[in-house]
Design a protein around this motif. Structure first.
Motif, PDB file in Angstrom:
ATOM      1  N   LEU A 249       0.849  -1.161   0.092  1.00 47.24           N
ATOM      2  CA  LEU A 249      -0.075   0.046   0.059  1.00 47.24           C
ATOM      3  C   LEU A 249       0.781   1.164  -0.091  1.00 47.24           C
ATOM      4  O   LEU A 249       0.513   2.280  -0.754  1.00 47.24           O
ATOM      5  N   GLN A 250       1.846   1.090   0.607  1.00 50.27           N
ATOM      6  CA  GLN A 250       2.792   2.411   0.710  1.00 50.27           C
ATOM      7  C   GLN A 250       3.136   2.924  -0.752  1.00 50.27           C
ATOM      8  O   GLN A 250       3.325   2.257  -1.644  1.00 50.27           O
ATOM      9  N   ASP A 251       3.083   4.369  -0.963  1.00 53.73           N
ATOM     10  CA  ASP A 251       3.308   5.024  -1.954  1.00 53.73           C
ATOM     11  C   ASP A 251       2.206   4.871  -3.045  1.00 53.73           C
ATOM     12  O   ASP A 251       2.566   5.243  -4.151  1.00 53.73           O
ATOM     13  N   CYS A 252       1.168   4.111  -2.943  1.00 51.61           N
ATOM     14  CA  CYS A 252       0.260   3.748  -3.703  1.00 51.61           C
ATOM     15  C   CYS A 252      -1.094   4.567  -3.640  1.00 51.61           C
ATOM     16  O   CYS A 252      -2.218   4.050  -4.107  1.00 51.61           O
ATOM     17  N   ASP A 253      -0.740   5.917  -3.355  1.00 55.55           N
ATOM     18  CA  ASP A 253      -1.936   6.831  -3.330  1.00 55.55           C
ATOM     19  C   ASP A 253      -2.526   7.133  -4.588  1.00 55.55           C
ATOM     20  O   ASP A 253      -1.957   6.801  -5.621  1.00 55.55           O
ATOM     21  N   TRP A 254      -3.937   6.892  -4.461  1.00 55.05           N
ATOM     22  CA  TRP A 254      -4.938   7.148  -5.761  1.00 55.05           C
ATOM     23  C   TRP A 254      -5.136   5.831  -6.357  1.00 55.05           C
ATOM     24  O   TRP A 254      -5.799   5.769  -7.268  1.00 55.05           O
ATOM     25  N   GLU A 255      -4.277   4.863  -6.035  1.00 53.54           N
ATOM     26  CA  GLU A 255      -4.738   3.467  -6.670  1.00 53.54           C
ATOM     27  C   GLU A 255      -5.926   2.728  -5.799  1.00 53.54           C
ATOM     28  O   GLU A 255      -5.812   2.818  -4.775  1.00 53.54           O
ATOM     29  N   PRO A 282      -7.339   5.183  -1.615  1.00 52.21           N
ATOM     30  CA  PRO A 282      -6.660   5.676  -0.654  1.00 52.21           C
ATOM     31  C   PRO A 282      -5.787   6.934  -0.912  1.00 52.21           C
ATOM     32  O   PRO A 282      -5.110   6.664  -1.846  1.00 52.21           O
ATOM     33  N   THR A 283      -5.830   7.910  -0.150  1.00 54.42           N
ATOM     34  CA  THR A 283      -4.422   8.860  -0.309  1.00 54.42           C
ATOM     35  C   THR A 283      -4.026   9.517   1.354  1.00 54.42           C
ATOM     36  O   THR A 283      -4.427   9.021   2.145  1.00 54.42           O
ATOM     37  N   PHE A 284      -3.109  10.117   1.183  1.00 51.86           N
ATOM     38  CA  PHE A 284      -2.402  10.711   2.408  1.00 51.86           C
ATOM     39  C   PHE A 284      -2.060   9.442   3.225  1.00 51.86           C
ATOM     40  O   PHE A 284      -2.152   9.437   4.370  1.00 51.86           O
ATOM     41  N   ILE A 285      -1.512   8.438   2.258  1.00 53.06           N
ATOM     42  CA  ILE A 285      -0.977   7.082   2.995  1.00 53.06           C
ATOM     43  C   ILE A 285       0.208   7.507   3.688  1.00 53.06           C
ATOM     44  O   ILE A 285       1.324   8.132   3.092  1.00 53.06           O
ATOM     45  N   ASN A 286       0.381   7.329   4.835  1.00 51.73           N
ATOM     46  CA  ASN A 286       1.543   7.465   5.549  1.00 51.73           C
ATOM     47  C   ASN A 286       2.285   8.962   5.726  1.00 51.73           C
ATOM     48  O   ASN A 286       3.350   9.113   5.693  1.00 51.73           O
ATOM     49  N   GLU A 287       1.075   9.907   5.855  1.00 49.46           N
ATOM     50  CA  GLU A 287       1.645  11.115   5.961  1.00 49.46           C
ATOM     51  C   GLU A 287       2.241  11.304   7.468  1.00 49.46           C
ATOM     52  O   GLU A 287       1.426  11.149   8.451  1.00 49.46           O
ATOM     53  N   ALA A 288       3.428  12.164   7.587  1.00 50.90           N
ATOM     54  CA  ALA A 288       3.964  12.001   8.829  1.00 50.90           C
ATOM     55  C   ALA A 288       3.141  12.969   9.762  1.00 50.90           C
ATOM     56  O   ALA A 288       3.328  12.674  10.851  1.00 50.90           O
TER      57      ALA A 288
END
Ligand SMILES: CC(=O)N[C@@H](CC(=O)O)C(=O)O
Ligand SMILES: [Zn+2]
Length: 315
Positions: A249-255, A282-288
């Protein structure tokens, strides 16, 4: 307002602001605003007054998201009407000042357009954030920007969720619009992110100039991602997280994230799947910045909005 011929008329956008440093560690927006404050030529357009402005200078100074409280949550009616006092959190005092300068929020005196420049640690690319599906001026603007930067993509995040919507700095304007570009670590300036932001702002200001010059924009449709649900990390009873965003899922925003797809990975290697009933984006995945907000990512659904034709109100 819709006239008889079905064209939506808005007043000329004479007063425009570009906010940077609403979060003091989001460097591209801060650097652009500082650069434009020294030399405004690049953001000048005929018939438009464009003001670059650092919204949270103390946080910028410290290179931290905020000093006392998140400025981009502070523009609530309660905060804006609180009696001025030195004991108020710094960002609440600052929200009041900004509301005086660029608002008052909801009044005829408010700035026409406020762009608020943000950076994210998520792999979201260049994302435009809208707060209302009923603002045909901003819908037409994002349509124009999307066309102008194609084949590069520019997703539009629509945040009008009754519970998840928050009171942003830009919300003092008649037409608020957020620009969120990533991935960029907090406190770091990346040239590719800086240049993407700069290109989008160029097209946004070009649109305003055309609109003010009397160009009519025909009806169009705009694909958006509507905010649906906040997803938190799994946590133990002390509130500590017990899993990470899954590598798939990491880095897969908008997929699309489908039911059963891996979502989190526990420290001992177990996979926690997504258990929704239908695919989400999903978006804002792993936003610090969102660990403290109990948010690992936000889910969205795709939707196509109809934008009315627009032109400026005849004076
Ligand atoms: C990472 C980040 O700061 N995102 C912004 C999004 C927005 O401007 O709506 C925020 O949470 O305020
Ligand atoms: Zn931000």
């Amino acid at each position: 307002m819709t006239s008889r011929c079905g064209v939506c008329c808005y007043n000329e956008a004479k007063r425009v602001a570009i906010f940077g440093g609403t979060h003091g560690n989001e460097m591209s927006g801060i650097m652009l605003v500082n650069m434009w404050s020294k030399n405004e030529a690049e953001i000048q357009r005929s018939g438009v007054m464009t003001k670059p402005f650092i919204t949270n200078p103390r946080a910028v100074e410290k290179c931290t998201r905020y000093v006392d409280t998140d400025l981009n949550r502070a523009f609530t009616p309660e905060n804006l009407s609180a009696p001025c006092a030195d004991e108020l959190p710094y960002e609440v005092q600052r929200a009041q000042e900004i509301n005086k300068m660029f608002g008052p929020k909801g009044s005829a005196n408010a700035y026409d357009v406020i762009f608020d420049l943000h950076n994210t640690t998520s792999n979201m690319g260049s994302t435009l954030i809208l707060e209302s599906s009923a603002d045909h001026f901003t819908l037409q603007m994002v349509h124009y920007i999307k066309k102008a930067i194609a084949p590069a993509s520019c997703p539009v995040l629509l945040n009008e969720h009754p519970l998840l919507k928050y009171s942003t700095s830009r919300s003092v304007a008649k037409h608020p619009i957020g620009l969120e570009v990533g991935p960029q670590p907090q406190g770091v300036l990346r040239s590719n992110i800086f240049e993407s932001m700069r290109a989008i702002m160029k097209h946004a200001l070009d649109f305003i100039e055309l609109f003010n010059n009397g160009v009519e924009f025909p009806p169009c449709s705009v694909d958006v991602f509507r905010v649906q649900e906040r997803m938190d990390y799994p946590r133990d009873t002390n509130g500590n997280i017990t899993a990470m965003v899954h590598p798939n899922l990491q880095d897969c925003d908008w997929e699309p994230l489908n039911p059963g797809d891996p979502m989190f990975q526990t420290f001992d290697g177990r996979t926690i799947p997504y258990e929704g009933s239908s695919p989400v984006y999903p978006t804002f995945i792993n936003e610090a910045a969102y660990y403290e907000k109990q948010q690992a990512f936000v889910t969205t659904r795709r939707e196509t909005l109809a934008a009315y034709a627009i032109r400026k109100t005849e004076q």
